[in-house]
Enzyme design. Structure first.
Site, PDB file in Angstrom:
ATOM      1  N   LYS A  47      25.805  -3.916   3.038  1.00  0.00           N
ATOM      2  CA  LYS A  47      27.113  -4.515   2.706  1.00  0.00           C
ATOM      3  C   LYS A  47      27.085  -5.129   1.314  1.00  0.00           C
ATOM      4  O   LYS A  47      28.004  -5.838   0.927  1.00  0.00           O
ATOM      5  CB  LYS A  47      27.462  -5.591   3.727  1.00  0.00           C
ATOM      6  CG  LYS A  47      27.588  -5.084   5.157  1.00  0.00           C
ATOM      7  CD  LYS A  47      27.838  -6.259   6.087  1.00  0.00           C
ATOM      8  CE  LYS A  47      27.691  -5.834   7.541  1.00  0.00           C
ATOM      9  NZ  LYS A  47      27.554  -6.995   8.437  1.00  0.00           N
ATOM     10  N   ARG A  55       8.008  -4.525  -0.307  1.00  0.00           N
ATOM     11  CA  ARG A  55       7.983  -3.246  -1.025  1.00  0.00           C
ATOM     12  C   ARG A  55       9.379  -2.993  -1.574  1.00  0.00           C
ATOM     13  O   ARG A  55      10.378  -3.176  -0.874  1.00  0.00           O
ATOM     14  CB  ARG A  55       7.574  -2.092  -0.128  1.00  0.00           C
ATOM     15  CG  ARG A  55       7.796  -0.748  -0.824  1.00  0.00           C
ATOM     16  CD  ARG A  55       7.188   0.399  -0.140  1.00  0.00           C
ATOM     17  NE  ARG A  55       5.723   0.352  -0.227  1.00  0.00           N
ATOM     18  CZ  ARG A  55       4.937   1.364   0.099  1.00  0.00           C
ATOM     19  NH1 ARG A  55       5.469   2.495   0.522  1.00  0.00           N
ATOM     20  NH2 ARG A  55       3.626   1.255   0.008  1.00  0.00           N
ATOM     21  N   HIS A  91       0.312  -1.766  -6.675  1.00  0.00           N
ATOM     22  CA  HIS A  91       0.151  -1.717  -5.218  1.00  0.00           C
ATOM     23  C   HIS A  91      -1.221  -2.349  -4.919  1.00  0.00           C
ATOM     24  O   HIS A  91      -2.186  -1.658  -4.577  1.00  0.00           O
ATOM     25  CB  HIS A  91       0.209  -0.259  -4.748  1.00  0.00           C
ATOM     26  CG  HIS A  91       0.382  -0.076  -3.272  1.00  0.00           C
ATOM     27  ND1 HIS A  91       0.267  -1.104  -2.352  1.00  0.00           N
ATOM     28  CD2 HIS A  91       0.653   1.045  -2.543  1.00  0.00           C
ATOM     29  CE1 HIS A  91       0.455  -0.621  -1.132  1.00  0.00           C
ATOM     30  NE2 HIS A  91       0.699   0.668  -1.221  1.00  0.00           N
ATOM     31  N   ARG A  93       2.023   3.915   6.080  1.00  0.00           N
ATOM     32  CA  ARG A  93       0.730   3.240   6.141  1.00  0.00           C
ATOM     33  C   ARG A  93       0.824   1.734   5.894  1.00  0.00           C
ATOM     34  O   ARG A  93       0.309   0.926   6.681  1.00  0.00           O
ATOM     35  CB  ARG A  93      -0.240   3.844   5.103  1.00  0.00           C
ATOM     36  CG  ARG A  93      -0.859   5.139   5.499  1.00  0.00           C
ATOM     37  CD  ARG A  93      -1.061   6.018   4.270  1.00  0.00           C
ATOM     38  NE  ARG A  93       0.216   6.580   3.924  1.00  0.00           N
ATOM     39  CZ  ARG A  93       0.631   7.771   4.358  1.00  0.00           C
ATOM     40  NH1 ARG A  93      -0.172   8.532   5.037  1.00  0.00           N
ATOM     41  NH2 ARG A  93       1.836   8.195   4.080  1.00  0.00           N
ATOM     42  N   THR A  94       1.474   1.357   4.796  1.00  0.00           N
ATOM     43  CA  THR A  94       1.424  -0.044   4.381  1.00  0.00           C
ATOM     44  C   THR A  94       2.170  -0.927   5.381  1.00  0.00           C
ATOM     45  O   THR A  94       1.646  -1.961   5.829  1.00  0.00           O
ATOM     46  CB  THR A  94       2.037  -0.192   2.974  1.00  0.00           C
ATOM     47  OG1 THR A  94       1.452   0.794   2.129  1.00  0.00           O
ATOM     48  CG2 THR A  94       1.781  -1.563   2.411  1.00  0.00           C
TER      49      THR A  94
HETATM   50  N1   CP Z   1      -0.393   4.524   0.457  1.00  0.00           N
HETATM   51  C1   CP Z   1       0.837   4.072   0.776  1.00  0.00           C
HETATM   52  O1   CP Z   1       1.346   3.110   0.188  1.00  0.00           O
HETATM   53  O2   CP Z   1       1.447   4.738   1.794  1.00  0.00           O
HETATM   54  P1   CP Z   1       2.870   4.376   2.422  1.00  0.00           P
HETATM   55  O3   CP Z   1       3.912   4.699   1.386  1.00  0.00           O
HETATM   56  O4   CP Z   1       2.978   5.228   3.662  1.00  0.00           O
HETATM   57  O5   CP Z   1       2.883   2.902   2.748  1.00  0.00           O
END
Ligand code: CP
Length: 312
Positions: free
Chosen positions: A83, A105, A133, A55-56
């Site tokens: 590496k 992320r 998040h 999603r993100t």
């Molecule tokens: N909600 C969320 O962060 O989903 P993803 O891990 O798919 O990005």
């Protein structure tokens, strides 16, 4: 507007309201945004993802492309990280190519904060370890706003694995900034000891909380972060805390069901409640594009967001 978003606490109520209002402008023709805007032409956004995401990552990519930014998707697999290249060297290498914003992320809490110290480009935290998040919280606030006029006094029950959840932390702080009341529900083994000091109610009794909640926010059981027996079995967890049809029937008439995804169906939520009209899980995903467009537009200081051009 802020140049980086590392925590939802970087935003005050007015800042959050501004993002939600701009997202609504992008969604003025419906939830699915089909127009393309020239506003970030000439800007470059890098999605720097060291951990899995559907999603993100996808919604940041769509959001940047809808605003005409150039987008580079970097995943650790298949890169020089394999590496042994460090996060610092990777970030500096990417920045040397000329980027305006890095969306990061990482499995380690605090990684986007370190990145922010090393690069001059803006940084958005797209989920760091068990920490935060913030853009998930923004899109969730936007989704709640579609169903409730005001956050003041809104009762939100966050149910499940709070201990390992970066979503829960951003959600709690974002909701509190907006004036909502948060109750954390789940097994004591999955509740962080410091939760009592967060200004929230904490209880293991989900059946007592559900009839009073306006929003039931189910957390994913973070099985990949569990190295000990936090619950006897997943079946036992589902029986005691999962949202099944009987528990969904306890909800107020206008209450909504939310989940950040990905769902463990049959664990934190049964298949039937996930498909109810009051379940807004698909809307959360759709809204993620609009909210991230608003954020990119405001952070990168683009041209008038309303100066749209048709999709090419
Ligand atoms: N909600 C969320 O962060 O989903 P993803 O891990 O798919 O990005």
């Amino acid at each position: 507007m802020i140049a980086s978003l590392l925590s939802i606490r970087d935003l005050d109520r007015a800042g959050i309201e501004r993002i939600l209002a701009e997202a609504a402008v992008f969604q003025k023709d419906g939830p699915r945004i089909t127009r393309k805007y020239p506003t970030l032409r000439g800007k470059t956004v890098v999605n720097l993802f060291y951990e899995a995401s559907t999603r993100t990552r996808t919604s940041f990519e769509l959001a940047a492309k809808r605003l005409s930014a150039d987008v580079v998707n970097f995943t650790a697999g298949g890169s020089a990280v394999e590496k042994g290249e460090s996060l610092k060297d990777t970030a500096r290498t990417i920045e040397a190519m000329g980027v305006d914003l890095i969306v990061c992320r990482h499995a380690s809490s605090g990684a986007p904060h370190r990145l922010h110290e090393w690069v001059s480009a803006g940084v958005i935290n797209a989920g760091d370890g068990m920490h935060e998040h913030p853009t998930q919280a923004l899109l969730d606030l936007y989704t709640m706003r579609q169903h409730f006029e005001s956050f003041d006094g809104l009762r939100v029950a966050i149910v499940g694995d709070v201990l390992h959840s970066r979503v829960a932390r951003s959600e709690i702080w974002g909701l509190q900034t907006m004036g909502a009341e948060v109750t954390l529900v789940g097994p004591p083994t999955l509740m962080p000891p410091q939760a009592e000091g967060w200004g929230v109610e904490v209880t293991p009794d989900v059946d007592a909380v559900l009839p009073k909640a306006d929003v039931v926010y189910l957390l994913r059981m973070q099985l990949e972060r569990m190295d000990a027996g936090y619950v006897p079995t997943l079946r036992e967890y589902a029986r005691l805390w999962g949202l099944d049809a009987a528990r969904a029937a306890m909800l107020k008439e206008d209450a909504i069901i939310m989940h950040p995804g990905p769902m463990n169906r049959g664990v934190e939520i049964a298949a039937d409640p996930a498909e109810l009209p009051r379940s807004v899980i698909t809307s959360q995903v759709a809204n993620g594009v609009a909210v991230r467009m608003a954020l990119l537009y405001l952070m990168l200081g683009g041209r008038d967001a309303r100066a749209e051009v048709p999709v090419e």
